[in-house]
Design a protein around this motif. Sequence first.
Motif, short mmCIF file in Angstrom:
data_model
loop_
_atom_site.label_atom_id
_atom_site.label_comp_id
_atom_site.label_asym_id
_atom_site.label_seq_id
_atom_site.Cartn_x
_atom_site.Cartn_y
_atom_site.Cartn_z
N SER A 36 0.82 -1.21 0.00
CA SER A 36 0.00 0.00 0.00
C SER A 36 0.85 1.25 0.00
N LEU A 37 0.34 2.28 -0.67
CA LEU A 37 0.93 3.63 -0.58
C LEU A 37 -0.06 4.49 0.17
N LEU A 38 0.36 5.06 1.29
CA LEU A 38 -0.55 5.81 2.16
C LEU A 38 0.01 7.19 2.46
N LEU A 39 -0.89 8.17 2.52
CA LEU A 39 -0.49 9.53 2.87
C LEU A 39 -1.15 9.88 4.20
N SER A 40 -0.32 10.20 5.20
CA SER A 40 -0.85 10.49 6.53
C SER A 40 -0.48 11.90 6.97
N SER A 41 -1.51 12.70 7.30
CA SER A 41 -1.24 14.04 7.85
C SER A 41 -1.35 14.01 9.37
N ASP A 42 -1.99 12.97 9.92
CA ASP A 42 -2.08 12.77 11.37
C ASP A 42 -2.30 11.27 11.57
N ILE A 43 -1.29 10.59 12.10
CA ILE A 43 -1.35 9.13 12.18
C ILE A 43 -2.49 8.63 13.06
N THR A 44 -3.03 9.47 13.93
CA THR A 44 -4.12 9.02 14.81
C THR A 44 -5.51 9.23 14.20
N SER A 45 -5.58 10.02 13.12
CA SER A 45 -6.93 10.33 12.61
C SER A 45 -7.05 10.48 11.10
N ASP A 46 -5.92 10.63 10.41
CA ASP A 46 -6.03 10.92 8.97
C ASP A 46 -5.00 10.14 8.17
N VAL A 47 -5.40 8.99 7.64
CA VAL A 47 -4.55 8.20 6.77
C VAL A 47 -5.31 7.97 5.46
N ARG A 48 -4.72 8.42 4.36
CA ARG A 48 -5.43 8.36 3.08
C ARG A 48 -4.75 7.36 2.15
N PRO A 49 -5.50 6.37 1.63
CA PRO A 49 -4.88 5.42 0.69
C PRO A 49 -4.65 6.07 -0.67
N MET A 50 -3.41 5.98 -1.17
CA MET A 50 -3.07 6.50 -2.50
C MET A 50 -3.14 5.37 -3.52
N GLY A 51 -2.68 4.19 -3.08
CA GLY A 51 -2.68 3.04 -3.98
C GLY A 51 -2.51 1.77 -3.19
N ALA A 52 -2.87 0.64 -3.80
CA ALA A 52 -2.77 -0.65 -3.10
C ALA A 52 -2.62 -1.76 -4.13
N THR A 53 -2.30 -2.95 -3.64
CA THR A 53 -2.20 -4.08 -4.55
C THR A 53 -3.60 -4.51 -5.00
N ILE A 54 -3.72 -4.86 -6.27
CA ILE A 54 -5.03 -5.29 -6.77
C ILE A 54 -5.13 -6.81 -6.81
N ASP A 55 -4.02 -7.49 -6.49
CA ASP A 55 -4.04 -8.96 -6.42
C ASP A 55 -3.09 -9.42 -5.32
N ASP A 56 -2.01 -10.12 -5.68
CA ASP A 56 -1.07 -10.59 -4.67
C ASP A 56 -0.25 -9.43 -4.09
N ALA A 57 -0.05 -9.44 -2.78
CA ALA A 57 0.85 -8.48 -2.17
C ALA A 57 2.29 -8.93 -2.46
N ALA A 58 3.24 -8.02 -2.28
CA ALA A 58 4.64 -8.34 -2.58
C ALA A 58 5.13 -9.53 -1.78
N GLY A 59 4.78 -9.56 -0.49
CA GLY A 59 5.23 -10.66 0.36
C GLY A 59 4.70 -12.01 -0.09
N GLU A 60 3.45 -12.03 -0.55
CA GLU A 60 2.86 -13.29 -1.05
C GLU A 60 3.63 -13.77 -2.28
N ALA A 61 4.01 -12.82 -3.15
CA ALA A 61 4.76 -13.19 -4.36
C ALA A 61 6.12 -13.80 -3.98
N PHE A 62 6.79 -13.21 -2.98
CA PHE A 62 8.07 -13.76 -2.51
C PHE A 62 7.87 -15.20 -2.01
N ASP A 63 6.82 -15.42 -1.22
CA ASP A 63 6.55 -16.76 -0.68
C ASP A 63 6.30 -17.77 -1.80
#
Length: 378
Positions: free
Chosen positions: A147-174
């Motif tokens: 995931s790519l996330l933009l946070s202006s306040d880690i306790t209340s404001d985290v905005r997703p910029m992008g994410a995996t649409i299928d396998d995550a990177a770690g799953e691909a490594f496994d």
Amino acid sequence: MADLRDEPLVLGIETSCDETGVGIVRGTTLLADAVASSVDEHARFGGVVPEVASRAHLEAMVPTIRRALKEAGVSAKDLDGVAVTAGPGLAGALLVGVSAAKAYAYALGKPLYGVNHLASHICVDQLEHGPLPEPTMALLVSGGHSSLLLSSDITSDVRPMGATIDDAAGEAFDKIARVLNLGFPGGPVIDRYAKEGDPNAISFPRGLTGPRDPAYDFSFSGLKTAVARWIEARRAAGEEVPVRDVAASFQEAVVDVLTRKAVRACKDEGVDHLMIGGGVAANSRLRALAQERCEKAGIRLRVPRPKLCTDNGAMVAALGAEMVARGRAASAWDLSADSSLPVTEPHVPDPEAAHGHGHAHAHSHDHVHELSKENLYS
């Protein structure tokens, strides 16, 4: 300068996957980071088995909490709050952690904070490099998330910029480690083999990097299939598979896309800091390429040490301490585990307290018998 003892002392519990993590943090200072891993129990299955993970958490919970308290040199009754991963993660595994956190918080008369696993991965960097800049761009790469996330306040404001649409990177490594017969988990072993291979030996595809593709989303399914087919073709032809070159070329394809998109997001949003977290952030090539590209783009890179990148209780405690410090509403006693908790919810507050109808949980447990607390937690 504020007295360190004035900063919130928080215990954090993390059970989203196969590691029972218990951390204790005072403000942004790490006092204890105890982990009990069940990875060996899953290795023979080639992946994490949810039921096995849940049972392992159950067995490890109390000893791991005791170990953390001893390591930190604090008593449970000194805590200012108990934080726990409420999601996302494996439902059964999360339930064990949430139930334990409720029991400890209730018996101790302390506020409970159900926090988001992904936001915790960002917040843990405060334990290493000090307070997070606001805003911070975060690239989170693990077995379950890219995931790519933009946070202006880690306790209340985290905005997703992008994410995996299928396998995550770690799953691909496994999965590629499994095809190469290198064992589980795949990340560390592929990193090790790749160091002795040529990253340019084989040209593997870079997913979602075309001009019409989503700028910040990731896809590793096509790459995984391409690598598996390449290996199968060599074996079918009776040729030897150059394991080190395959590992290096596959790893390069993954980290090339991750770092390229992360740096692009920073530039597009005018953010001069990039934080990388999650289990795959321990990958040596990802760190090196990110550093190289960030330096070129004038972006400051923040990556916690490898032990803080993988799932751990310290990251949950770090976010919990930030919740206390910023006066965020505690969670209700009917807090439930949410396996798909969205990253836009860094924590799960009590709906009543959040709307000004409730009182701080720290003061709501006068009815809990003092003697029983004394017996349990002396």
